[in-house]
Design a protein around this motif. Structure first.
Motif, mmCIF file in Angstrom:
data_model
loop_
_atom_site.group_PDB
_atom_site.id
_atom_site.type_symbol
_atom_site.label_atom_id
_atom_site.label_comp_id
_atom_site.label_asym_id
_atom_site.label_seq_id
_atom_site.Cartn_x
_atom_site.Cartn_y
_atom_site.Cartn_z
ATOM 1 N N GLY A 122 0.788 -1.232 0.000
ATOM 2 C CA GLY A 122 0.000 0.000 0.000
ATOM 3 C C GLY A 122 0.811 1.268 0.000
ATOM 4 O O GLY A 122 0.408 2.269 0.599
ATOM 5 N N TYR A 123 1.988 1.273 -0.677
ATOM 6 C CA TYR A 123 2.769 2.502 -0.751
ATOM 7 C C TYR A 123 2.045 3.581 -1.557
ATOM 8 O O TYR A 123 2.084 4.757 -1.220
ATOM 9 N N GLY A 124 1.406 3.184 -2.641
ATOM 10 C CA GLY A 124 0.661 4.152 -3.455
ATOM 11 C C GLY A 124 1.535 5.097 -4.245
ATOM 12 O O GLY A 124 1.106 6.208 -4.566
ATOM 13 N N ASP A 125 2.802 4.701 -4.557
ATOM 14 C CA ASP A 125 3.681 5.584 -5.321
ATOM 15 C C ASP A 125 3.193 5.760 -6.761
ATOM 16 O O ASP A 125 3.443 6.789 -7.389
ATOM 17 N N ASN A 126 2.530 4.765 -7.284
ATOM 18 C CA ASN A 126 2.061 4.828 -8.672
ATOM 19 C C ASN A 126 0.634 4.301 -8.707
ATOM 20 O O ASN A 126 0.403 3.092 -8.617
ATOM 21 N N VAL A 127 -0.308 5.184 -8.843
ATOM 22 C CA VAL A 127 -1.721 4.810 -8.843
ATOM 23 C C VAL A 127 -2.214 4.733 -10.284
ATOM 24 O O VAL A 127 -2.072 5.709 -11.039
ATOM 25 N N PRO A 128 -2.761 3.601 -10.709
ATOM 26 C CA PRO A 128 -3.264 3.496 -12.082
ATOM 27 C C PRO A 128 -4.395 4.496 -12.324
ATOM 28 O O PRO A 128 -5.245 4.732 -11.457
ATOM 29 N N HIS A 129 -4.407 5.065 -13.541
ATOM 30 C CA HIS A 129 -5.421 6.063 -13.875
ATOM 31 C C HIS A 129 -6.617 5.449 -14.588
ATOM 32 O O HIS A 129 -7.686 6.072 -14.649
ATOM 33 N N HIS A 130 -6.472 4.245 -15.122
ATOM 34 C CA HIS A 130 -7.553 3.638 -15.886
ATOM 35 C C HIS A 130 -8.230 2.557 -15.041
ATOM 36 O O HIS A 130 -7.594 1.874 -14.232
ATOM 37 N N SER A 131 -9.546 2.411 -15.238
ATOM 38 C CA SER A 131 -10.300 1.455 -14.425
ATOM 39 C C SER A 131 -9.842 0.010 -14.673
ATOM 40 O O SER A 131 -9.828 -0.806 -13.759
ATOM 41 N N LEU A 132 -9.438 -0.315 -15.895
ATOM 42 C CA LEU A 132 -8.984 -1.666 -16.196
ATOM 43 C C LEU A 132 -7.686 -1.981 -15.439
ATOM 44 O O LEU A 132 -7.518 -3.083 -14.904
ATOM 45 N N ALA A 133 -6.778 -1.008 -15.400
ATOM 46 C CA ALA A 133 -5.530 -1.195 -14.666
ATOM 47 C C ALA A 133 -5.804 -1.306 -13.155
ATOM 48 O O ALA A 133 -5.154 -2.089 -12.448
ATOM 49 N N ARG A 134 -6.749 -0.512 -12.654
ATOM 50 C CA ARG A 134 -7.093 -0.593 -11.230
ATOM 51 C C ARG A 134 -7.700 -1.953 -10.891
ATOM 52 O O ARG A 134 -7.424 -2.521 -9.832
ATOM 53 N N LEU A 135 -8.537 -2.464 -11.797
ATOM 54 C CA LEU A 135 -9.118 -3.787 -11.577
ATOM 55 C C LEU A 135 -8.021 -4.854 -11.524
ATOM 56 O O LEU A 135 -8.086 -5.787 -10.716
ATOM 57 N N LEU A 136 -7.022 -4.702 -12.388
ATOM 58 C CA LEU A 136 -5.910 -5.659 -12.392
ATOM 59 C C LEU A 136 -5.135 -5.602 -11.082
ATOM 60 O O LEU A 136 -4.688 -6.641 -10.555
#
Length: 370
Positions: A122-136
């Motif tokens: 849970g560092y959160g240094d790189n948060v995906p911007h797309h919903s598909l990437a977040r789902l992955l």
């Protein structure tokens, strides 16, 4: 390039998850040759054997070989985790080229982010911007959480099977001596009754049935060395097979029933172990020869248990035929696992033709001089 990265990532992740499922959760043997853990054990064991050959024979070499079993499981878990992290990292990196405005992160950084998600840091240094990437990321986090939980639950089950296998060797070492031999085992029972020997063989039939299940589902247990010095699961199996062979070949029909059942169960263990480890039978069989002189020394001991036991030519031919059904696989496994098979008769004891009480006294005083 992005499609190739996604495809490779999916294949790597799925292959790892299937392999982990088959090893950890599937309660049946898997006969498919193309398996990640099979090639892992094949390569790492070959490297370990090469290193062991650099050591002179002795306790240090045996201790070094004994480390492989537990350490290999740690390395296998690490390989699974690394494969999943790289696989999900490739998928995340490949999605950048397919999804607009999804950012541009290098492959190495995506693998690091994948490791962050896999272990749920849970560092959160790189948060995906797309919903598909977040789902992955969510899928990977759930996979990592489940993977860690299954790993923690798997090791106690594995060691439970190892303990059940090794527990039988404690009682065996007291009866068969160190190193164990068929002569010492028969000498222990010659002052009892044939019914007592049949009950003992029945216990080994049950042990063999349990070992068939363990070896089929957990083939890596074959690499676990016994905690009792001078003994091994394969050597103990060999001695009991030798005893059953003698009883089947020379006893009457009523006395050979339990020996036959135990013999079949133990031979099935050899078949299952050879199949699961992909070990070919040894050709030719040249060790552990039972010559007529050795059989002459054994005959009086056997007849104290079974007075009608025969040592005529048909019985000798039956011994040779029975041995041909298990000796090749026995020696093949022993050579592969670097285990020494016991002789039929301890040469030091055979020199004085001492069995039964005298052999037991010598055994105890040799290992406990004080």
């Amino acid at each position: 390039m992005t499609l190739i990265a996604i495809l490779v990532g999916v294949v790597l992740a799925l292959a790892t998850l299937i392999d982990a499922f088959e090893v950890v959760l599937l309660p049946r043997p898997v006969r498919r040759r193309l398996r990640l853990n099979r090639y892992f054990f094949k390569c790492t064991w070959a490297a370990w054997v090469w290193c062991a050959d650099l050591w002179p024979s002795g306790r240090r070499r045996e201790d070094f070989i004994g480390v492989f079993g537990p350490l290999s499981m740690v390395m296998l878990f690490a390989l699974w985790a690394a494969s999943l992290i790289v696989g999900f990292g490739l998928m995340q990196w490949g999605l950048q080229g397919l999804v607009p405005d999804s950012g541009s992160v290098g492959l190495v950084d995506q693998i690091i982010v994948s490791g962050d998600a896999f272990f749920t840091l849970g560092y959160g240094d790189n948060v995906p911007h797309h919903s598909l990437a977040r789902l992955l990321v969510i899928v990977e986090a759930g996979t990592g959480f489940g993977f860690i939980a299954l790993t923690i639950g798997y090791l106690p089950v594995l060691y439970q099977h190892f303990t059940r296998r090794d527990l039988q060797l404690i009682e065996f070492s007291a009866r068969a001596g160190t190193p164990p031999t068929a002569a010492a085992l028969l000498g222990w029972h010659m002052h009892g009754t044939s019914a007592a020997l049949e009950r003992w063989l029945r216990d080994w039939e049950i042990w063999a049935s349990d070992l068939v299940e363990s070896q089929a589902v957990y083939p890596m247990l074959a690499f676990y060395r016994s905690q009792h010095e001078g003994h091994s699961w394969l050597g103990s199996l060999a001695v009991v097979l030798d005893v059953c062979t003698l009883l089947i070949a020379g006893a009457d029909d009523m006395r050979r029933l339990q020996a036959t059942a135990t013999f079949c169960a133990l031979r099935r263990v050899l078949d299952e172990a050879s199949e699961s480890l992909r070990v070919a039978p040894a050709r030719p069989v040249s060790t552990r020869l039972l010559d007529p002189e050795a059989l002459r020394l054994l005959t009086p001991t056997i007849r104290r248990i079974l007075p009608d036991w025969r040592d005529d030519e048909p019985a000798l031919e039956a011994i040779r035929r029975l041995r041909r059904t298990y000796e090749p696989r026995l020696e093949g496994l022993a050579a592969y696992l670097l285990l020494q098979l016991p002789e039929w008769i301890n040469p030091e004891v055979a020199a004085g033709e001492r069995f039964g009480r005298d052999a037991v006294v010598q055994e105890l005083t040799d290992h406990h001089p004080d």
